[in-house]
Design a protein around this motif. Structure first.
Motif, PDB file in Angstrom:
ATOM      1  N   MET A 151      -4.577   4.959   9.976  1.00  0.00           N
ATOM      2  CA  MET A 151      -3.446   4.041   9.794  1.00  0.00           C
ATOM      3  C   MET A 151      -2.142   4.672  10.282  1.00  0.00           C
ATOM      4  N   ASN A 152      -2.268   5.821  10.946  1.00  0.00           N
ATOM      5  CA  ASN A 152      -1.135   6.510  11.552  1.00  0.00           C
ATOM      6  C   ASN A 152      -0.074   6.932  10.527  1.00  0.00           C
ATOM      7  N   VAL A 153      -0.517   7.355   9.361  1.00  0.00           N
ATOM      8  CA  VAL A 153       0.405   7.834   8.319  1.00  0.00           C
ATOM      9  C   VAL A 153       0.610   9.323   8.539  1.00  0.00           C
ATOM     10  N   LYS A 154       1.848   9.702   8.875  1.00  0.00           N
ATOM     11  CA  LYS A 154       2.162  11.105   9.166  1.00  0.00           C
ATOM     12  C   LYS A 154       3.202  11.678   8.221  1.00  0.00           C
ATOM     13  N   VAL A 155       3.865  10.812   7.477  1.00  0.00           N
ATOM     14  CA  VAL A 155       4.919  11.222   6.556  1.00  0.00           C
ATOM     15  C   VAL A 155       4.631  10.597   5.201  1.00  0.00           C
ATOM     16  N   LEU A 156       4.900  11.342   4.132  1.00  0.00           N
ATOM     17  CA  LEU A 156       4.704  10.809   2.780  1.00  0.00           C
ATOM     18  C   LEU A 156       6.024  10.815   2.023  1.00  0.00           C
ATOM     19  N   PRO A 157       6.217   9.875   1.139  1.00  0.00           N
ATOM     20  CA  PRO A 157       5.421   8.676   0.912  1.00  0.00           C
ATOM     21  C   PRO A 157       5.634   7.656   2.038  1.00  0.00           C
ATOM     22  N   PHE A 158       4.600   6.880   2.295  1.00  0.00           N
ATOM     23  CA  PHE A 158       4.626   5.880   3.356  1.00  0.00           C
ATOM     24  C   PHE A 158       4.086   4.572   2.795  1.00  0.00           C
ATOM     25  N   PHE A 159       4.654   3.458   3.217  1.00  0.00           N
ATOM     26  CA  PHE A 159       4.290   2.155   2.653  1.00  0.00           C
ATOM     27  C   PHE A 159       3.913   1.173   3.748  1.00  0.00           C
ATOM     28  N   CYS A 198       9.646   6.061   2.755  1.00  0.00           N
ATOM     29  CA  CYS A 198      10.699   5.809   1.768  1.00  0.00           C
ATOM     30  C   CYS A 198      10.826   7.009   0.842  1.00  0.00           C
ATOM     31  N   SER A 199      12.037   7.269   0.400  1.00  0.00           N
ATOM     32  CA  SER A 199      12.290   8.316  -0.589  1.00  0.00           C
ATOM     33  C   SER A 199      13.180   7.729  -1.671  1.00  0.00           C
ATOM     34  N   LEU A 200      13.506   8.528  -2.672  1.00  0.00           N
ATOM     35  CA  LEU A 200      14.350   8.036  -3.761  1.00  0.00           C
ATOM     36  C   LEU A 200      15.706   7.590  -3.245  1.00  0.00           C
ATOM     37  N   ALA A 201      16.242   8.285  -2.230  1.00  0.00           N
ATOM     38  CA  ALA A 201      17.537   7.922  -1.652  1.00  0.00           C
ATOM     39  C   ALA A 201      17.483   6.557  -0.965  1.00  0.00           C
ATOM     40  N   LYS A 202      16.292   6.146  -0.497  1.00  0.00           N
ATOM     41  CA  LYS A 202      16.149   4.880   0.213  1.00  0.00           C
ATOM     42  C   LYS A 202      15.467   3.805  -0.634  1.00  0.00           C
ATOM     43  N   VAL A 203      15.419   4.006  -1.958  1.00  0.00           N
ATOM     44  CA  VAL A 203      14.711   3.050  -2.816  1.00  0.00           C
ATOM     45  C   VAL A 203      15.355   1.662  -2.761  1.00  0.00           C
ATOM     46  N   VAL A 219       0.858  -1.178   0.000  1.00  0.00           N
ATOM     47  CA  VAL A 219       0.000   0.000   0.000  1.00  0.00           C
ATOM     48  C   VAL A 219       0.900   1.235   0.000  1.00  0.00           C
ATOM     49  N   GLU A 220       0.671   2.086  -1.002  1.00  0.00           N
ATOM     50  CA  GLU A 220       1.448   3.324  -1.132  1.00  0.00           C
ATOM     51  C   GLU A 220       0.576   4.488  -0.692  1.00  0.00           C
ATOM     52  N   PHE A 221       0.986   5.198   0.334  1.00  0.00           N
ATOM     53  CA  PHE A 221       0.305   6.413   0.756  1.00  0.00           C
ATOM     54  C   PHE A 221       1.097   7.577   0.172  1.00  0.00           C
ATOM     55  N   TYR A 222       0.442   8.416  -0.616  1.00  0.00           N
ATOM     56  CA  TYR A 222       1.167   9.460  -1.338  1.00  0.00           C
ATOM     57  C   TYR A 222       0.332  10.732  -1.454  1.00  0.00           C
ATOM     58  N   GLY A 223       0.987  11.791  -1.892  1.00  0.00           N
ATOM     59  CA  GLY A 223       0.315  13.041  -2.242  1.00  0.00           C
ATOM     60  C   GLY A 223       0.799  13.454  -3.624  1.00  0.00           C
ATOM     61  N   THR A 224      -0.090  14.000  -4.437  1.00  0.00           N
ATOM     62  CA  THR A 224       0.314  14.401  -5.793  1.00  0.00           C
ATOM     63  C   THR A 224       1.315  15.551  -5.742  1.00  0.00           C
ATOM     64  N   TRP A 225       1.357  16.268  -4.650  1.00  0.00           N
ATOM     65  CA  TRP A 225       2.262  17.395  -4.454  1.00  0.00           C
ATOM     66  C   TRP A 225       3.608  16.952  -3.872  1.00  0.00           C
ATOM     67  N   CYS A 226       3.733  15.686  -3.511  1.00  0.00           N
ATOM     68  CA  CYS A 226       4.924  15.165  -2.830  1.00  0.00           C
ATOM     69  C   CYS A 226       6.048  14.906  -3.843  1.00  0.00           C
ATOM     70  N   ALA A 227       7.103  15.707  -3.772  1.00  0.00           N
ATOM     71  CA  ALA A 227       8.225  15.588  -4.714  1.00  0.00           C
ATOM     72  C   ALA A 227       8.944  14.243  -4.564  1.00  0.00           C
ATOM     73  N   SER A 228       9.062  13.745  -3.347  1.00  0.00           N
ATOM     74  CA  SER A 228       9.728  12.446  -3.129  1.00  0.00           C
ATOM     75  C   SER A 228       8.977  11.321  -3.822  1.00  0.00           C
ATOM     76  N   TYR A 229       7.648  11.338  -3.692  1.00  0.00           N
ATOM     77  CA  TYR A 229       6.856  10.284  -4.332  1.00  0.00           C
ATOM     78  C   TYR A 229       6.904  10.412  -5.852  1.00  0.00           C
ATOM     79  N   LYS A 230       6.867  11.633  -6.344  1.00  0.00           N
ATOM     80  CA  LYS A 230       6.928  11.853  -7.796  1.00  0.00           C
ATOM     81  C   LYS A 230       8.232  11.296  -8.358  1.00  0.00           C
TER      82      LYS A 230
END
Length: 197
Positions: free
Chosen positions: A148-156, A171-176, A104-115
């Motif tokens: 689901m206690n999601v406070k940071v995006l992106p969250f898996f 997770c971010s691109l640096a932690k892929v 499950v990917e929790f994301y925001g369309t505005w989130c640069a890390s997820y993009k």
């Protein structure tokens, strides 16, 4: 004198044609604009006006600019990626997954890390069709994220049938690479017969 005027008019029309081509090229590069240019002759072509038609003097240019709706980057899903729009959809998707591994990917369309991470997630989803990816947009599903206690995006969250939730992390691109290690370890952990569709 008259010959000079016609020659100058011909050069001006050639310049207009080049300008029209340049405008069309610039407009076609815009992501939400489609450009259609049609050129046609004002008179039917015949042996007597063949030279005139080739000079471009009788050419009429018609252009239409149409705004087209381009899909957002986050709407381009792999076949095993599902967008979740409600709590009911989320629960149904988890229960229908059976013994499949579900990410499950929790994301925001505005989130640069997820993009930045999204193309790699799509590639992972394409490489592993046996895994179900559920995408939960934070802005559309704030109650789910809060519960689901999601406070940071992106969250898996990683789920597996009878075992329930196995992992959860940001997770971010640096932690892929950590994400890929987690996916592969869960694939190895899960027996092959349980990963089948």
């Amino acid at each position: 004198m008259r010959g000079k005027e016609e020659e100058m008019r011909g050069k001006g029309e050639e310049g207009d044609r080049r300008n029209t081509d340049q405008i069309a090229e610039v407009l076609s590069r815009l992501p939400t604009v489609g450009v259609s240019i049609q050129r046609f002759r004002s008179e039917p072509q015949s042996p007597t006006n063949l030279e005139r038609d080739w000079s471009g003097k009788d050419e009429i240019v018609q252009a239409a600019i149409v705004e087209t709706e381009q899909p957002k980057w986050c709407d381009k899903n792999a076949p095993n990626m599902v967008d979740i729009h409600s709590a009911q959809e989320f629960l149904s998707a988890l229960s229908e997954a059976g013994d499949r591994l579900v990410i499950v990917e929790f994301y925001g369309t505005w989130c640069a890390s997820y993009k930045a991470l999204f193309p790699k997630l799509c590639r992972t989803a394409e490489d592993h069709p046996e895994i179900l990816f559920l995408k939960v947009n934070f802005d559309e599903n704030k109650l789910i994220c809060k519960s689901m206690n999601v406070k940071v995006l992106p969250f898996f969250h990683f789920y597996h049938g009878a075992d329930g939730q196995l992992e959860s992390f940001s997770c971010s691109l640096a932690k892929v690479s950590n994400f890929k290690i987690q996916v592969f370890s869960l694939i190895i952990y899960t027996p092959r017969h349980r990963l089948s569709r």
